[in-house]
Write an enzyme that holds these catalytic residues in place. Sequence first.
Site, PDB file in Angstrom:
ATOM      1  N   GLU A 186      35.508 -20.405 -21.315  1.00 47.78           N
ATOM      2  CA  GLU A 186      34.620 -21.362 -20.651  1.00 47.78           C
ATOM      3  C   GLU A 186      33.282 -21.081 -21.222  1.00 47.78           C
ATOM      4  OE1 GLU A 186      35.222 -21.555 -16.304  1.00 47.78           O
ATOM      5  OE2 GLU A 186      36.242 -19.664 -16.573  1.00 47.78           O
TER       6      GLU A 186
ATOM      7  N   ARG B  73      44.112  -7.599 -18.015  1.00 47.23           N
ATOM      8  CA  ARG B  73      42.807  -7.482 -18.584  1.00 47.23           C
ATOM      9  C   ARG B  73      42.172  -6.320 -18.976  1.00 47.23           C
ATOM     10  NH1 ARG B  73      38.962 -10.715 -14.314  1.00 47.23           N
ATOM     11  NH2 ARG B  73      37.578 -10.520 -15.944  1.00 47.23           N
TER      12      ARG B  73
ATOM     13  N   LYS C  74      31.145 -12.576 -15.495  1.00 43.55           N
ATOM     14  CA  LYS C  74      29.996 -13.543 -15.922  1.00 43.55           C
ATOM     15  C   LYS C  74      28.979 -13.862 -14.814  1.00 43.55           C
ATOM     16  CE  LYS C  74      32.340 -16.123 -19.509  1.00 43.55           C
ATOM     17  NZ  LYS C  74      33.036 -17.175 -20.026  1.00 43.55           N
TER      18      LYS C  74
END
Length: 554
Positions: free
Chosen positions: A37, A262, A272
């Site tokens: 993104e 992850r 983020k």
Amino acid sequence: MSLTDNPIPANFIRHIIGDDLKSNKHSSKVATRFPPEPNGYLHIGHAKSICLNFGLAAENNGTCNLRFDDTNPEKESIEYMESIERDVKWLGFDWDGLFHASDYFEQLYQYAEQLIKQGQAYVDSLSPEEIRVNRGTLTEPGKESPDRHRPIEENLDLFRRMRAGEFADGQYVLRAKIDMASPNINMRDPVIYRIRRVHHHRTADAWCIYPMYDYTHCISDALEGITHSICTLEFEDHRPLYDWVLEQLKTPCHPQQIEFARLQLEYTIVSKRKLNQLVMEKHVNGWDDPRMPTIAGLKRAGVTPKAIREFCERIGVTKQNSWIEMSVLEYCIREDLNENSPRAMAVMNPLRLVIDNYPDGKTEQLVIGNHPQKPELGNRDVPFSKVILIEQDDFAEIPPPKFKRLVNGGEVRLRGAYVIQCNEVLKDDNGNIVELRCTYDPDTLGKNPEGRKVKGVIHWVSEQHALPAEIRLYDRLFTVPNPDNEANFLDVLNPDSLQILSDCRVETSLGKATTDSRYQFERTGYFCLDSKDSVDGKLVFNRTVTLRDSWEKD
């Protein structure tokens, strides 16, 4: 593709792909994608995904696309897109195709109309809060919306009017009609389109409705012919929805979604939202601050792409969530820099030292090797003169036990130069040491005095020739291993994560340093020239990592 000479280690995804190739499950060659993104800078967790997706494609002679998931224009920008492209290339990879979810907005819309016509999507007037409440819980089924049985033609008319901009933001959404009693909450009629009047950085104001990620991603994968859609474990519960959308639309390609754990790195955050908070509230100096876990920050700190790729290879790929110690990353960085970085001398807290028996006005150019184990890296000329500068803590009037540096009346070797002896200590009116008066043995260049051993070696620079520099000592940004576990992660920011030394002196060879150069400053650590603030002749060096792990647990 690149880096085929550095394949990723065996992992369960490699086995899946290997089995698929043997069984000819996919008619095309292996095709992966990296789909960030564009709402922030990439971080070390993204580096793992980049290495995995591009690495798997490369070792199977396949393809890997870079695709921007730009379906949320409120938080996205061209700056973030450009930074992502730079970071992927800096890590050593190149994409076979560059795409954006916005490339497919018209196709995504047409597919949504198809779902409506098939009776598998409906326009809903419930508010986001009502949808959330009606969705139910893990133990209770959801409640159907009153609009769930709206006629197909009415749904189609409303959806087209949503696109035309007739309704206010939030007045309607388009939901997939699946199963409100499903044990998987993601399958309880998820929203797939919402009204949002936001200027898009690529499509401008052409659209006032935008598709949701779960709907967009699977279709984008199918349109690009992706064979293996690799994502992190939080998307495991979304896989049934991924498959449902593609099955209802009967797309010619049905990628296989595979989830992996992850990267969770100690002393770091990768949210983020929180990283953006650090930047916006100026706890750090931008997304590329060397304390940040962003790829841009690691690059500015002097970490090499090779070290990051080695780290990602070393930690492997699993299905099990686990924490990686920061020391593992730092070890990979040290290992790479120790092998490839030339040595140089920098004095951070200078103490003046005068060699009384050295000829006035004389300057020697001493030839010093750039790397003790790699003669192929060559030598450099280092000027030596009567007055030199050493580190303040390399001298002690009252030495602690096992002190092997300079003391009054004692001897020490200057790196690559002579053995000196301290004879006098000069102080100012406040009792601070300001100067040492010493003598040198001219017969000790490159050798010890006959009949005695000098164990201590210290670094130095010539006062007359040394270049002024600012040195920034960066350290871990947080004081605890898991800052995300704190009530407020800002409460555990490390107050000593940056120390700026402005009165440093470095040897003349560093005047030719470039932002691509990395150095081991003798006995201090690994450093690089700062890529932003070294301007107009000003030298600013960032510490990449210390020589040893200063955070090592007892």
